[in-house]
Write a protein that holds these residues in place. Structure first.
Motif, short mmCIF file in Angstrom:
data_model
loop_
_atom_site.label_atom_id
_atom_site.label_comp_id
_atom_site.label_asym_id
_atom_site.label_seq_id
_atom_site.Cartn_x
_atom_site.Cartn_y
_atom_site.Cartn_z
N TRP A 265 0.86 -1.18 0.00
CA TRP A 265 0.00 0.00 0.00
C TRP A 265 0.89 1.23 0.00
N TRP B 70 -2.31 11.57 1.81
CA TRP B 70 -2.40 10.14 2.10
C TRP B 70 -1.59 9.86 3.36
N TYR C 38 -0.61 6.73 6.39
CA TYR C 38 -0.68 5.37 6.91
C TYR C 38 -0.44 5.42 8.41
N HIS D 123 -5.13 3.16 6.38
CA HIS D 123 -4.68 3.94 5.22
C HIS D 123 -5.76 4.99 4.98
#
Length: 193
Positions: free
Chosen positions: A70, A124, A126, A140
């Motif tokens: 990912w 984005w 994580y 995520h």
């Protein structure tokens, strides 16, 4: 022969009353049209956020399908920075440690990393831990509006609510679209992996 000269009238302008009537008619039309135009603009911004969110999600899944990885954190707090806005590109994987992209990488998976319609950055992230406190680690998240570099570019609450209704369940406290730390607005794209 004597010609009689009559009074000739030249009316080349508008009277004050006529001008006031015309201005009043324009004002009434503007008061009817303007709110509808602003609502249409806001709806198009919401539609774009929904589209962008789904595009990022599809790109992340395509990357995972090709590589088994990912995206990592920090995509993209500045889409104009080539090291940040790499459109889910090579070299931006982070699962605790930096990981080289495998040969199966077929990206980039997005044409470009965009900014949201209010001028703020998508981001984005994580999280190894459980940020939203639902008992599931490894989140995520696409931050739609997290305040990072978004000063004076925040998404209005009414628009956030509509985005949540379209992408999720309309409740900021549950589901995949949530608000964290009172102001950060994010979309959990993947959890538990």
């Amino acid at each position: 022969m004597i010609k009689k000269m009559g009074k000739i009238s030249h009316n080349n302008g508008f009277t004050l009353i006529e001008l006031i009537v015309v201005i009043a008619v324009i004002a009434i039309l503007a008061s009817v049209v303007a709110p509808n135009a602003f609502r249409a603009i806001e709806k198009s911004k919401i539609a774009r956020v929904v589209h962008d969110s789904r595009s990022v999600k599809a790109a992340a899944y395509a990357m995972y399908s090709d590589t088994g990885l990912w995206p990592g954190s920090n995509w993209s707090d500045d889409p104009l920075d080539p090291l940040q806005g790499a459109a889910l590109g090579e070299g931006f994987v982070d699962k605790g440690d930096d990981v080289d992209m495998p040969d199966t990488w077929e990206g980039p998976y997005l044409e470009k990393w965009t900014i949201n319609p209010w001028g703020g950055f998508y981001y984005w992230d994580y999280n190894d831990g459980d940020q939203n406190l639902d008992g599931v680690n490894h989140e995520h998240v696409l931050w739609i509006d997290n305040g990072l570099n978004n000063a004076n570019k925040r998404i209005p609450t009414k628009s956030r609510t509509r985005i949540d209704e379209v992408l999720d369940n309309g409740n900021f406290a549950t589901g995949t679209v949530q608000i964290w730390q009172a102001t950060n607005f994010g979309y959990i794209l993947v959890q538990g992996e």
